[in-house]
Enzyme design. Structure first.
Site, PDB file in Angstrom:
ATOM      1  N   ASP A 188      -3.243 -10.781  -1.912  1.00 57.11           N
ATOM      2  CA  ASP A 188      -3.762 -10.188  -0.677  1.00 57.11           C
ATOM      3  C   ASP A 188      -5.206  -9.745  -0.908  1.00 57.11           C
ATOM      4  O   ASP A 188      -5.582  -9.364  -2.017  1.00 57.11           O
ATOM      5  CB  ASP A 188      -2.889  -8.983  -0.313  1.00 57.11           C
ATOM      6  CG  ASP A 188      -3.175  -8.414   1.063  1.00 57.11           C
ATOM      7  OD1 ASP A 188      -2.366  -8.647   1.970  1.00 57.11           O
ATOM      8  OD2 ASP A 188      -4.197  -7.711   1.218  1.00 57.11           O
TER       9      ASP A 188
ATOM     10  N   ASP B  62      -4.937 -12.723   3.895  1.00 57.93           N
ATOM     11  CA  ASP B  62      -6.132 -12.206   4.538  1.00 57.93           C
ATOM     12  C   ASP B  62      -7.411 -12.407   3.732  1.00 57.93           C
ATOM     13  O   ASP B  62      -8.479 -11.941   4.131  1.00 57.93           O
ATOM     14  CB  ASP B  62      -5.964 -10.731   4.917  1.00 57.93           C
ATOM     15  CG  ASP B  62      -5.251  -9.913   3.855  1.00 57.93           C
ATOM     16  OD1 ASP B  62      -4.973 -10.436   2.769  1.00 57.93           O
ATOM     17  OD2 ASP B  62      -4.946  -8.737   4.129  1.00 57.93           O
TER      18      ASP B  62
ATOM     19  N   HIS C  52       0.815  -1.227   0.000  1.00 56.04           N
ATOM     20  CA  HIS C  52       0.000   0.000   0.000  1.00 56.04           C
ATOM     21  C   HIS C  52       0.845   1.272   0.000  1.00 56.04           C
ATOM     22  O   HIS C  52       0.298   2.365  -0.186  1.00 56.04           O
ATOM     23  CB  HIS C  52      -0.924   0.031   1.221  1.00 56.04           C
ATOM     24  CG  HIS C  52      -1.923  -1.081   1.269  1.00 56.04           C
ATOM     25  ND1 HIS C  52      -2.782  -1.349   0.229  1.00 56.04           N
ATOM     26  CD2 HIS C  52      -2.179  -2.009   2.233  1.00 56.04           C
ATOM     27  CE1 HIS C  52      -3.537  -2.390   0.556  1.00 56.04           C
ATOM     28  NE2 HIS C  52      -3.180  -2.818   1.749  1.00 56.04           N
TER      29      HIS C  52
END
Length: 308
Positions: A159, A243, A122
């Site tokens: 992810d 996740d 990110h």
């Protein structure tokens, strides 16, 4: 040949406030889960300034270094914190990814797993975001291209959150194909399939909430693997976030531990076909500690088996 594990105790010194999902225990759980897998261990080095500069301006690098607190925490944005020790951890997270590329491209190992934190996908060029300080995988990709002279590098990010930082750092470089799959809608609010990036080198895959293993596998078989093979990368990098697991508290997908075995096997198949099996995987998210541990172990076990 063998599989490298790159990590460092400094990455345990990046401490976040109590209750924060990106906690020290994430790394301890992962390392404990893979301790019996036969890996060649290396200490993740501090990143060289030149490597950080491939993705981040000098002013931002200096700012991160200067913002490290001597006590307590410094909050950089709504999600991202620093403690004393965060600078060394962040430099080693980026340095570990770069060193893994050197090991794989130098022929010392077949593939590598980088177990460090903070994560990176990110981070923007001049701003931290979403627990991330530096764009670890993007830095590694540009190091492979600029230092090792490769022409094509692919990044696959599974992810559950959109790798918006990776997209931002790589979308103007047609030498890099970025395939990022994520739940949509979900933070950070980007990642729509219509967004192909400035150079048309971004593939965004959107999964709706409650998407199942079958949906995950179907989309990867029909869209991801064919586009990777068509791009024919000389190195495959993986942003390995776990996740999307059904037990993760920060998202709503329903993937199983076995899906991480499957996707790793299929990605290594592509790497075997395109780039002599050269794979570097870098830890990203995963916030249910038990699910993270078993999923990361499943992923690394495949790398080790295929790296022999």
């Amino acid at each position: 040949m063998t599989t490298a594990l790159l990590t460092h105790p400094d990455c345990l010194e990046h401490v976040t406030p109590s209750g924060h999902p990106e906690q020290v225990a994430r790394l301890t759980y992962v390392l404990d889960a893979i301790k019996d897998i036969d890996l060649k261990q290396y200490k993740a080095p501090l990143a060289a300034e030149d490597d950080l500069l491939r993705c981040h301006p000098q002013g931002y690098i200096d700012e991160i270094r200067a913002k490290e607190p001597t006590v307590g925490f410094r909050q950089l944005d709504e999600d991202t914190h620093m403690s004393f020790g965060s600078v060394n951890a962040a430099w080693r997270a980026a340095g570990g990814a770069v060193k893994a590329v050197d090991l794989v491209l130098g022929g010392e190992v077949k593939n590598a797993f980088v177990a460090t934190r903070p994560p990176g996908h990110h981070a923007l060029a001049d701003a931290p975001m979403g627990f991330c300080l530096f764009g670890n995988v993007s830095i590694a990709a540009k190091h492979a291209l600029d230092f090792h002279g490769l022409d094509r590098v692919a990044i696959v990010d599974f992810d559950v959150h959109h790798g918006n930082g990776t997209q931002a750092l790589c979308e103007n470089d047609p030498r890099i194909l970025v395939v990022t799959s994520q739940q949509v809608p979900l933070w950070p609010g980007s990642g729509e399939p219509s967004d192909r990036g400035q150079a048309g080198n971004i593939v965004n895959i959107a999964f709706p909430p409650q998407a199942s293993s079958d949906q995950f596998r179907k989309v990867y078989e029909e869209q991801v693997f064919p586009q990777l093979e068509a791009f024919n990368p000389q190195l495959l990098l993986i942003s390995a976030g776990f996740d999307a697991h059904k037990d993760d508290p920060l998202a709503e997908l329903a993937f199983e531990t076995e899906d991480y075995t499957w996707v790793t096997e299929r990605l290594v198949d592509v790497a075997d076909k395109c780039c002599q099996g050269r794979v570097v995987s870098v830890l990203e998210g995963g916030y249910n500690l038990d699910a993270l541990a078993v999923s990361a172990a499943a992923h690394v076990k495949v790398l080790e088996e295929r790296g022999r």
